[in-house]
Design a protein around this motif. Structure first.
Motif, PDB file in Angstrom:
ATOM      1  N   GLN B 230      32.615 -36.292   5.836  1.00  0.00           N
ATOM      2  CA  GLN B 230      31.389 -35.847   6.511  1.00  0.00           C
ATOM      3  C   GLN B 230      31.318 -34.330   6.705  1.00  0.00           C
ATOM      4  O   GLN B 230      30.266 -33.723   6.513  1.00  0.00           O
ATOM      5  CB  GLN B 230      31.264 -36.574   7.854  1.00  0.00           C
ATOM      6  CG  GLN B 230      30.919 -38.054   7.656  1.00  0.00           C
ATOM      7  CD  GLN B 230      31.016 -38.862   8.933  1.00  0.00           C
ATOM      8  OE1 GLN B 230      31.881 -38.607   9.775  1.00  0.00           O
ATOM      9  NE2 GLN B 230      30.151 -39.849   9.084  1.00  0.00           N
ATOM     10  N   SER B 231      32.435 -33.707   7.081  1.00  0.00           N
ATOM     11  CA  SER B 231      32.422 -32.254   7.275  1.00  0.00           C
ATOM     12  C   SER B 231      32.167 -31.540   5.950  1.00  0.00           C
ATOM     13  O   SER B 231      31.474 -30.515   5.900  1.00  0.00           O
ATOM     14  CB  SER B 231      33.755 -31.765   7.839  1.00  0.00           C
ATOM     15  OG  SER B 231      34.110 -32.476   8.983  1.00  0.00           O
ATOM     16  N   GLU B 232      32.741 -32.104   4.886  1.00  0.00           N
ATOM     17  CA  GLU B 232      32.540 -31.513   3.554  1.00  0.00           C
ATOM     18  C   GLU B 232      31.069 -31.632   3.149  1.00  0.00           C
ATOM     19  O   GLU B 232      30.468 -30.671   2.650  1.00  0.00           O
ATOM     20  CB  GLU B 232      33.441 -32.256   2.563  1.00  0.00           C
ATOM     21  CG  GLU B 232      33.241 -31.892   1.101  1.00  0.00           C
ATOM     22  CD  GLU B 232      33.416 -33.119   0.194  1.00  0.00           C
ATOM     23  OE1 GLU B 232      33.333 -34.270   0.685  1.00  0.00           O
ATOM     24  OE2 GLU B 232      33.625 -32.895  -1.007  1.00  0.00           O
ATOM     25  N   VAL B 233      30.471 -32.788   3.389  1.00  0.00           N
ATOM     26  CA  VAL B 233      29.061 -32.991   3.020  1.00  0.00           C
ATOM     27  C   VAL B 233      28.177 -32.008   3.798  1.00  0.00           C
ATOM     28  O   VAL B 233      27.273 -31.376   3.234  1.00  0.00           O
ATOM     29  CB  VAL B 233      28.629 -34.454   3.301  1.00  0.00           C
ATOM     30  CG1 VAL B 233      27.122 -34.626   3.139  1.00  0.00           C
ATOM     31  CG2 VAL B 233      29.380 -35.420   2.380  1.00  0.00           C
ATOM     32  N   PHE B 245      20.682 -33.206  -2.073  1.00  0.00           N
ATOM     33  CA  PHE B 245      21.867 -33.936  -1.600  1.00  0.00           C
ATOM     34  C   PHE B 245      23.050 -33.339  -2.340  1.00  0.00           C
ATOM     35  O   PHE B 245      22.874 -32.498  -3.234  1.00  0.00           O
ATOM     36  CB  PHE B 245      21.722 -35.450  -1.828  1.00  0.00           C
ATOM     37  CG  PHE B 245      21.219 -35.810  -3.207  1.00  0.00           C
ATOM     38  CD1 PHE B 245      22.103 -35.917  -4.276  1.00  0.00           C
ATOM     39  CD2 PHE B 245      19.851 -36.000  -3.441  1.00  0.00           C
ATOM     40  CE1 PHE B 245      21.637 -36.215  -5.544  1.00  0.00           C
ATOM     41  CE2 PHE B 245      19.389 -36.299  -4.718  1.00  0.00           C
ATOM     42  CZ  PHE B 245      20.275 -36.409  -5.769  1.00  0.00           C
ATOM     43  N   TYR B 246      24.247 -33.742  -1.989  1.00  0.00           N
ATOM     44  CA  TYR B 246      25.457 -33.125  -2.542  1.00  0.00           C
ATOM     45  C   TYR B 246      25.430 -33.154  -4.078  1.00  0.00           C
ATOM     46  O   TYR B 246      25.610 -32.123  -4.753  1.00  0.00           O
ATOM     47  CB  TYR B 246      26.673 -33.860  -1.973  1.00  0.00           C
ATOM     48  CG  TYR B 246      28.036 -33.240  -2.162  1.00  0.00           C
ATOM     49  CD1 TYR B 246      28.307 -32.310  -3.167  1.00  0.00           C
ATOM     50  CD2 TYR B 246      29.092 -33.600  -1.325  1.00  0.00           C
ATOM     51  CE1 TYR B 246      29.577 -31.771  -3.318  1.00  0.00           C
ATOM     52  CE2 TYR B 246      30.360 -33.067  -1.471  1.00  0.00           C
ATOM     53  CZ  TYR B 246      30.602 -32.163  -2.483  1.00  0.00           C
ATOM     54  OH  TYR B 246      31.861 -31.640  -2.634  1.00  0.00           O
ATOM     55  N   GLY B 247      25.204 -34.320  -4.634  1.00  0.00           N
ATOM     56  CA  GLY B 247      25.229 -34.452  -6.088  1.00  0.00           C
ATOM     57  C   GLY B 247      24.198 -33.560  -6.773  1.00  0.00           C
ATOM     58  O   GLY B 247      24.420 -33.072  -7.891  1.00  0.00           O
ATOM     59  N   ASP B 248      23.089 -33.315  -6.075  1.00  0.00           N
ATOM     60  CA  ASP B 248      22.059 -32.443  -6.636  1.00  0.00           C
ATOM     61  C   ASP B 248      22.579 -31.020  -6.824  1.00  0.00           C
ATOM     62  O   ASP B 248      22.125 -30.295  -7.720  1.00  0.00           O
ATOM     63  CB  ASP B 248      20.836 -32.458  -5.713  1.00  0.00           C
ATOM     64  CG  ASP B 248      19.654 -31.722  -6.314  1.00  0.00           C
ATOM     65  OD1 ASP B 248      19.312 -31.994  -7.487  1.00  0.00           O
ATOM     66  OD2 ASP B 248      19.079 -30.856  -5.624  1.00  0.00           O
ATOM     67  N   ALA B 249      23.556 -30.631  -5.989  1.00  0.00           N
ATOM     68  CA  ALA B 249      24.139 -29.292  -6.124  1.00  0.00           C
ATOM     69  C   ALA B 249      24.886 -29.143  -7.446  1.00  0.00           C
ATOM     70  O   ALA B 249      24.969 -28.055  -8.010  1.00  0.00           O
ATOM     71  CB  ALA B 249      25.063 -29.000  -4.944  1.00  0.00           C
ATOM     72  N   TYR B 250      25.446 -30.237  -7.963  1.00  0.00           N
ATOM     73  CA  TYR B 250      26.023 -30.218  -9.317  1.00  0.00           C
ATOM     74  C   TYR B 250      24.915 -30.313 -10.364  1.00  0.00           C
ATOM     75  O   TYR B 250      24.949 -29.658 -11.400  1.00  0.00           O
ATOM     76  CB  TYR B 250      26.981 -31.398  -9.519  1.00  0.00           C
ATOM     77  CG  TYR B 250      28.254 -31.351  -8.709  1.00  0.00           C
ATOM     78  CD1 TYR B 250      29.282 -30.473  -9.037  1.00  0.00           C
ATOM     79  CD2 TYR B 250      28.450 -32.208  -7.630  1.00  0.00           C
ATOM     80  CE1 TYR B 250      30.463 -30.434  -8.311  1.00  0.00           C
ATOM     81  CE2 TYR B 250      29.629 -32.186  -6.898  1.00  0.00           C
ATOM     82  CZ  TYR B 250      30.628 -31.296  -7.234  1.00  0.00           C
ATOM     83  OH  TYR B 250      31.786 -31.265  -6.519  1.00  0.00           O
ATOM     84  N   ASP B 251      23.947 -31.168 -10.075  1.00  0.00           N
ATOM     85  CA  ASP B 251      22.930 -31.472 -11.075  1.00  0.00           C
ATOM     86  C   ASP B 251      22.065 -30.248 -11.381  1.00  0.00           C
ATOM     87  O   ASP B 251      21.610 -30.077 -12.514  1.00  0.00           O
ATOM     88  CB  ASP B 251      22.063 -32.644 -10.582  1.00  0.00           C
ATOM     89  CG  ASP B 251      21.415 -33.410 -11.737  1.00  0.00           C
ATOM     90  OD1 ASP B 251      21.888 -33.261 -12.888  1.00  0.00           O
ATOM     91  OD2 ASP B 251      20.448 -34.143 -11.489  1.00  0.00           O
ATOM     92  N   ARG B 252      21.840 -29.407 -10.366  1.00  0.00           N
ATOM     93  CA  ARG B 252      21.046 -28.188 -10.589  1.00  0.00           C
ATOM     94  C   ARG B 252      21.638 -27.343 -11.712  1.00  0.00           C
ATOM     95  O   ARG B 252      20.937 -26.581 -12.377  1.00  0.00           O
ATOM     96  CB  ARG B 252      20.982 -27.344  -9.315  1.00  0.00           C
ATOM     97  CG  ARG B 252      20.053 -27.909  -8.253  1.00  0.00           C
ATOM     98  CD  ARG B 252      20.062 -27.026  -7.012  1.00  0.00           C
ATOM     99  NE  ARG B 252      19.757 -25.647  -7.345  1.00  0.00           N
ATOM    100  CZ  ARG B 252      20.555 -24.607  -7.083  1.00  0.00           C
ATOM    101  NH1 ARG B 252      21.718 -24.789  -6.488  1.00  0.00           N
ATOM    102  NH2 ARG B 252      20.191 -23.386  -7.412  1.00  0.00           N
TER     103      ARG B 252
END
Lengths: 426, 426
Positions: B230-233, B245-252
């Motif tokens: 949770q802290s990482e997210v 969302f987190y995965g979107d940060a890679y997807d960008r």
């Protein structure tokens, strides 16, 4: 080697209390007539002439204590785990336990259980048998021969079970129990009987009343199950509407601590009222984290027990648990406590490795007397562990212990003593 | 024995799909030039003259696949578990990984990791190294020599890490990565490179942009961490306010499946939006249940991934996990799923033993190609397992498999093949 006095040398480690680990690298521990005379960094003058068994860099630890294990379920450990408690009992546990009516089956199955328990890290255990007196006595004979110190129960159950595993009446159950207790006294020295009403759903009021009389007459301890699973708790409420909570259903019959030493397995759903009674009555918790995962029961509030001063030890609960390894139970206890902290109640801190080690040694050990430590005055239960396959000898002893908890399968138990008696050395 | 064609006989078992286990007692499996020609109850006429290696009653299983393991953390597995992810990284993982700047240290530490992985049940693995090119190449040389088929990443990290483990710039990180990729192509056949941005917090936008260019140029797959804690997210949300969302940060940056094969470890907190993107982009989940317990992260919604068609395999995640044993990961996956069902969301059914076996074989195996089964057309990764110390040979093969999952430490891996090559036979 069963000398009246002997000395071991090695990397010694034991719990002082819940949070303090004692580590004496290349220290000495002295055993005299089954008891520890203490741990020393330097050998005291008076013992200098005695021979020392040098364990090199091996760990010397107190033996582990298993507060809850079902001997007749050992045959099906690690099988049929896709059910919850009540269905699992009916589909797996009860049919298997029914087989122990056959002494030849029992001889083979218990032989394997006792052999593996002897070779494990466990030195003391509270063990469930079945309802069958001959098979339970056979089990006890085998345990007696193993050198382990165990407490064993012939199980009582006279209702809500399959016919093949239901005793004919409350009186017959009690009579069989008395016969068995008398036999035990004749046959066994280090294998003691414990009253074992299976759990409230399988014991009528009449049976519980009988068992209290037996308990008082023979001064026996008691073991049973408590608040393991939500459906079970609801069932007990239905069966005993007059009880305030599950534990109260035992307490009404005087089979819940106070004047009789009692250990209750699981306590996953023990609420504040139940915990208060456990504290008042000195009831032990046998915490069985792997079983509580495998049967989807939940996670017991171990930190609450500890905070409130309720005594706690660990149980393998084979075959709800898959293995007799109490190091593995320590790892599961830590892991479960972390998930409980994350998912259920973040006011109850997770267990540390040091705390889990305490639970598996001194915590549970106190149910057996002065047991679970290498300190002076404790019964001398010791393990000599060669952990060289998993740890390098330049690691801190505390680190080696932590790794042993998680990777015990990779280490070798080289030697084992119970109450000063050498069980094996290999 | 590396014949162009050979036959094994024994008790064969593999997953047809998530819920169906194929069992062929005393069956035959044929390997030709590294591929399976299928499993047979009776040996087909055309193969009758070929020699058969008879494994007796031993189990013949597909090799296990580990989708997430940190090679440099192997040295401290089972240690220092009393912290959550971000503190654990700073106190344990990063200081240890810093040591791999020293090639002599790396040689010793990676030697032990590779040796134990070779002897384990794992035949394929996705492995994290460190930022250091020489140490990562050394690791890959050792893995190449082991005969295992692995995918290995030199780690990229250029921010929010201790100076000793931070690459000097996004450009230097990318240049080192290209140099390393070129070296890999020269040095290795069965040990392939994978792009490995550690996780969003440790990779600047510039670095991610560079890595996408490298990814496209060399057509590499990608591995990283996702929604573990949770802290990482929350930290990622802070660092990347523009990401949905987190995965979107890679997807960008184009590093989240779609045009590049991607495996993300953990996904404990992947919500519906993230899961939808994973499904659309074909992103693999490396489910690491023991690590998620040990670091108090939580429990990933594996049933949701499966229901939604997101590909899932298992990861040991040493040293968040304590052991490289993927059978143990199967047991942990089942146990964690039961606790999640009980404590978090009772609409998501727990995993069965058969499903967990699928995840550790065919589920994760598909990340490597036609891998994780003994069926015709699959690469021939096989284990020969002597489970006689934990199971009797009159048990059903399905039961022996279930027990093996829970008690793998008690069984012996007698033989192992990867893509038809014998790794050992003992």
């Amino acid at each position: 080697m069963n000398e009246p006095i002997f000395i071991l040398r090695g990397d010694i480690c034991y719990s002082r209390n819940l949070t303090e680990l004692a580590v004496i690298k290349q220290g000495y521990v002295i055993c005299k007539e089954g008891m520890s005379l203490g741990v020393y960094q330097e050998l005291p003058e008076e013992y200098q002439d005695l021979p020392v068994r040098d364990c090199g860099d091996d760990l010397i630890l107190p033996g582990l204590c298993d507060l809850h294990v079902h001997a007749p379920q050992y045959t099906f450990r690690g099988l049929g785990m896709d059910l919850e408690l009540l269905d699992w009992l009916n589909e797996h546990a009860f049919p298997e336990e029914g087989k122990y009516r056959n002494l030849e089956y029992a001889r083979k199955a218990y032989g394997s259980f006792v052999q593996n328990l002897k070779e494990s890290a466990t030195t003391r255990a509270c063990i469930f048998g079945t309802i069958h007196v001959p098979a339970t006595e056979l089990l006890m004979d085998m345990l007696e021969a193993s050198g382990l110190h165990t407490i064993v129960g012939k199980v009582n159950m006279d209702r809500n079970c399959p016919a093949y595993l239901t005793e004919k009446s409350a009186d017959i159950s009690a009579e069989d129990t008395v016969e068995w207790i008398k036999d035990c006294k004749k046959r066994c020295q280090i294998t003691r009987p414990i009253l074992t009403p299976r759990f409230i759903p399988s014991c009528s009021d009449a049976l519980m009343e009988n068992l209290k009389k037996v308990q008082m007459h023979y001064g026996l301890p008691v073991q049973s199950h408590l608040s393991e699973n939500q459906s079970e708790v609801a069932w007990v409420q239905e069966l005993c509407p007059q009880s305030e909570f599950y534990g109260d259903a035992y307490d009404r019959f005087g089979l819940f601590g106070a004047d009789c030493s009692t250990v209750m397995a699981h306590c996953v759903y023990s609420d504040e009222r139940e915990r208060r009674r456990m504290k008042e009555n000195g009831v032990y918790v046998a915490h069985c984290p792997e079983s509580n995962m495998n049967l989807s029961s939940g996670i017991a509030p171990v930190r609450a027990f500890l905070n409130e001063g309720i005594p706690v030890g660990l149980g393998s609960d084979v075959a709800g648990g898959t293995s007799e390894d109490i190091f593995a139970a320590m790892a599961h206890a830590i892991q479960a406590s972390k998930l409980r902290w994350r998912l259920v109640d973040d006011t109850l801190k997770p267990l540390t490795a040091i705390e889990a080690f305490y639970l598996g040694t001194k915590g549970g050990g106190s149910f057996f007397g002065k047991v679970g430590s290498l300190e002076e005055g404790y019964e001398f239960d010791a393990l000599i562990v060669d952990d060289s396959a998993i740890s390098s000898r330049d690691m801190e002893v505390k680190e080696r212990l932590e790794r042993l908890i998680y990777l015990s399968g990779g280490a070798k138990i080289k030697g084992k003593y119970v109450a000063g008696k050498e069980i094996f050395w290999r």
